[in-house]
Design a protein around this motif. Structure first.
Motif, PDB file in Angstrom:
ATOM      1  N   GLU A   1       0.835  -1.209   0.000  1.00  0.00           N
ATOM      2  CA  GLU A   1       0.000   0.000   0.000  1.00  0.00           C
ATOM      3  C   GLU A   1       0.873   1.263   0.000  1.00  0.00           C
ATOM      4  N   LEU A   2       1.933   1.239   0.792  1.00  0.00           N
ATOM      5  CA  LEU A   2       2.868   2.364   0.838  1.00  0.00           C
ATOM      6  C   LEU A   2       3.540   2.553  -0.527  1.00  0.00           C
ATOM      7  N   LEU A   3       3.917   1.449  -1.159  1.00  0.00           N
ATOM      8  CA  LEU A   3       4.525   1.525  -2.487  1.00  0.00           C
ATOM      9  C   LEU A   3       3.547   2.131  -3.485  1.00  0.00           C
ATOM     10  N   ARG A   4       2.304   1.678  -3.488  1.00  0.00           N
ATOM     11  CA  ARG A   4       1.295   2.217  -4.422  1.00  0.00           C
ATOM     12  C   ARG A   4       1.118   3.722  -4.214  1.00  0.00           C
ATOM     13  N   ASP A   5       1.085   4.165  -2.942  1.00  0.00           N
ATOM     14  CA  ASP A   5       0.973   5.603  -2.653  1.00  0.00           C
ATOM     15  C   ASP A   5       2.180   6.353  -3.218  1.00  0.00           C
ATOM     16  N   ASP A   6       3.378   5.813  -2.981  1.00  0.00           N
ATOM     17  CA  ASP A   6       4.603   6.450  -3.482  1.00  0.00           C
ATOM     18  C   ASP A   6       4.618   6.481  -5.008  1.00  0.00           C
ATOM     19  N   LEU A   7       4.163   5.399  -5.632  1.00  0.00           N
ATOM     20  CA  LEU A   7       4.128   5.348  -7.094  1.00  0.00           C
ATOM     21  C   LEU A   7       3.170   6.394  -7.653  1.00  0.00           C
ATOM     22  N   GLY A   8       2.061   6.634  -6.960  1.00  0.00           N
ATOM     23  CA  GLY A   8       1.118   7.667  -7.387  1.00  0.00           C
ATOM     24  C   GLY A   8       1.778   9.032  -7.454  1.00  0.00           C
ATOM     25  N   ILE A   9       2.580   9.352  -6.453  1.00  0.00           N
ATOM     26  CA  ILE A   9       3.308  10.626  -6.420  1.00  0.00           C
ATOM     27  C   ILE A   9       4.298  10.692  -7.591  1.00  0.00           C
ATOM     28  N   THR A  10       5.018   9.605  -7.795  1.00  0.00           N
ATOM     29  CA  THR A  10       6.001   9.530  -8.883  1.00  0.00           C
ATOM     30  C   THR A  10       5.318   9.657 -10.242  1.00  0.00           C
ATOM     31  N   GLU A  11       4.209   8.955 -10.417  1.00  0.00           N
ATOM     32  CA  GLU A  11       3.463   9.005 -11.681  1.00  0.00           C
ATOM     33  C   GLU A  11       3.007  10.430 -11.995  1.00  0.00           C
ATOM     34  N   ARG A  12       2.500  11.131 -10.983  1.00  0.00           N
ATOM     35  CA  ARG A  12       2.046  12.520 -11.199  1.00  0.00           C
ATOM     36  C   ARG A  12       3.208  13.409 -11.635  1.00  0.00           C
ATOM     37  N   SER A  13       4.384  13.180 -11.077  1.00  0.00           N
ATOM     38  CA  SER A  13       5.570  13.952 -11.479  1.00  0.00           C
ATOM     39  C   SER A  13       5.900  13.703 -12.945  1.00  0.00           C
ATOM     40  N   ILE A  14       5.831  12.459 -13.374  1.00  0.00           N
ATOM     41  CA  ILE A  14       6.141  12.131 -14.768  1.00  0.00           C
ATOM     42  C   ILE A  14       5.105  12.740 -15.707  1.00  0.00           C
ATOM     43  N   HIS A  15       3.829  12.683 -15.330  1.00  0.00           N
ATOM     44  CA  HIS A  15       2.783  13.304 -16.156  1.00  0.00           C
ATOM     45  C   HIS A  15       3.039  14.808 -16.304  1.00  0.00           C
ATOM     46  N   ARG A  16       3.558  15.418 -15.250  1.00  0.00           N
ATOM     47  CA  ARG A  16       3.822  16.863 -15.263  1.00  0.00           C
ATOM     48  C   ARG A  16       5.056  17.206 -16.092  1.00  0.00           C
ATOM     49  N   LEU A  17       6.078  16.359 -16.043  1.00  0.00           N
ATOM     50  CA  LEU A  17       7.375  16.691 -16.647  1.00  0.00           C
ATOM     51  C   LEU A  17       7.550  16.213 -18.083  1.00  0.00           C
ATOM     52  N   VAL A  18       6.939  15.098 -18.434  1.00  0.00           N
ATOM     53  CA  VAL A  18       7.145  14.505 -19.763  1.00  0.00           C
ATOM     54  C   VAL A  18       6.089  15.041 -20.730  1.00  0.00           C
ATOM     55  N   THR A  19       6.555  15.550 -21.863  1.00  0.00           N
ATOM     56  CA  THR A  19       5.650  16.179 -22.829  1.00  0.00           C
ATOM     57  C   THR A  19       5.443  15.337 -24.094  1.00  0.00           C
ATOM     58  N   VAL A  20       6.061  14.172 -24.170  1.00  0.00           N
ATOM     59  CA  VAL A  20       5.912  13.292 -25.333  1.00  0.00           C
ATOM     60  C   VAL A  20       5.138  12.043 -24.916  1.00  0.00           C
ATOM     61  N   ASP A  21       4.629  11.307 -25.907  1.00  0.00           N
ATOM     62  CA  ASP A  21       3.922  10.058 -25.636  1.00  0.00           C
ATOM     63  C   ASP A  21       4.906   8.977 -25.211  1.00  0.00           C
ATOM     64  N   LEU A  22       4.468   8.151 -24.268  1.00  0.00           N
ATOM     65  CA  LEU A  22       5.277   7.034 -23.775  1.00  0.00           C
ATOM     66  C   LEU A  22       4.475   5.753 -23.898  1.00  0.00           C
ATOM     67  N   ASN A  23       5.134   4.669 -24.337  1.00  0.00           N
ATOM     68  CA  ASN A  23       4.463   3.374 -24.254  1.00  0.00           C
ATOM     69  C   ASN A  23       4.549   2.905 -22.792  1.00  0.00           C
ATOM     70  N   GLN A  24       3.864   1.820 -22.476  1.00  0.00           N
ATOM     71  CA  GLN A  24       3.814   1.353 -21.083  1.00  0.00           C
ATOM     72  C   GLN A  24       5.204   1.054 -20.529  1.00  0.00           C
ATOM     73  N   ASN A  25       6.066   0.420 -21.328  1.00  0.00           N
ATOM     74  CA  ASN A  25       7.409   0.084 -20.846  1.00  0.00           C
ATOM     75  C   ASN A  25       8.248   1.331 -20.597  1.00  0.00           C
ATOM     76  N   GLN A  26       8.141   2.319 -21.471  1.00  0.00           N
ATOM     77  CA  GLN A  26       8.874   3.576 -21.275  1.00  0.00           C
ATOM     78  C   GLN A  26       8.394   4.268 -19.997  1.00  0.00           C
ATOM     79  N   PHE A  27       7.082   4.294 -19.808  1.00  0.00           N
ATOM     80  CA  PHE A  27       6.511   4.907 -18.607  1.00  0.00           C
ATOM     81  C   PHE A  27       6.997   4.176 -17.355  1.00  0.00           C
ATOM     82  N   ASP A  28       6.925   2.835 -17.382  1.00  0.00           N
ATOM     83  CA  ASP A  28       7.349   2.038 -16.225  1.00  0.00           C
ATOM     84  C   ASP A  28       8.823   2.264 -15.904  1.00  0.00           C
ATOM     85  N   ALA A  29       9.665   2.323 -16.931  1.00  0.00           N
ATOM     86  CA  ALA A  29      11.100   2.560 -16.721  1.00  0.00           C
ATOM     87  C   ALA A  29      11.332   3.928 -16.088  1.00  0.00           C
ATOM     88  N   LEU A  30      10.611   4.935 -16.557  1.00  0.00           N
ATOM     89  CA  LEU A  30      10.743   6.277 -15.979  1.00  0.00           C
ATOM     90  C   LEU A  30      10.237   6.335 -14.545  1.00  0.00           C
TER      91      LEU A  30
END
Length: 149
Positions: free
Chosen positions: A59-88
């Motif tokens: 549960e703690l990991l999922r919460d932390d991943l949510g924060i990380t995911e929001r940062s990537i959505h904010r910073l990345v301006t190009v399309d990412l496939n699932q693997n690229q997103f997961d790696a980031l």
């Protein structure tokens, strides 16, 4: 209807878990910061007086991943496939959004230079100024996932 923002897939979660490892009691990480679960950085306002259960660590990991995911959505301006997103997500979870934000990796990625961006992963293999074998392996795994179609 608005498209749901991308979230970390199974490959990303598995990669993060494999490199972070599961520690149910708090410990100091490679640079001396208090950590628990799957690499959760303990914040000053948090207290962990007892060991976590595996479900609590997830549960703690999922919460932390949510924060990380929001940062990537904010910073990345190009399309990412699932693997690229997961790696980031794995990269940013480990290094923090501030490091991603100022990185050549992000600059190249946002210019659409995916292959050149991938070549930046291995450069981030130091903690406290020292090359760590575990970080070298992690960056190679992240790069490989990023390049996977």
């Amino acid at each position: 209807m608005a498209e749901q923002p991308q979230s970390t897939g199974d490959a990303g979660v598995a990669l993060i878990k494999s490199f972070e490892g599961l520690r149910l009691e708090k410990y100091r990480d490679a640079v001396g910061k208090w950590t628990i679960g799957y690499g959760h950085l303990i914040l000053p306002n948090e207290s962990f007086p007892r060991a976590l259960t595996e479900a609590e660590a997830d549960e703690l990991l999922r919460d932390d991943l949510g924060i990380t995911e929001r940062s990537i959505h904010r910073l990345v301006t190009v399309d990412l496939n699932q693997n690229q997103f997961d790696a980031l997500v794995a990269f940013t979870f480990n290094l923090g959004a501030g490091n991603l934000q100022t990185s050549t990796l992000l600059k190249l990625l946002n210019q659409g230079e995916y292959a050149q961006a991938a070549d930046q992963f291995p450069r981030w293999n130091k903690a406290g100024g020292k090359v760590l074998a575990g970080l070298t392996r992690r960056r190679e795994a992240e790069r490989a996932l990023f390049l996977k179609a």
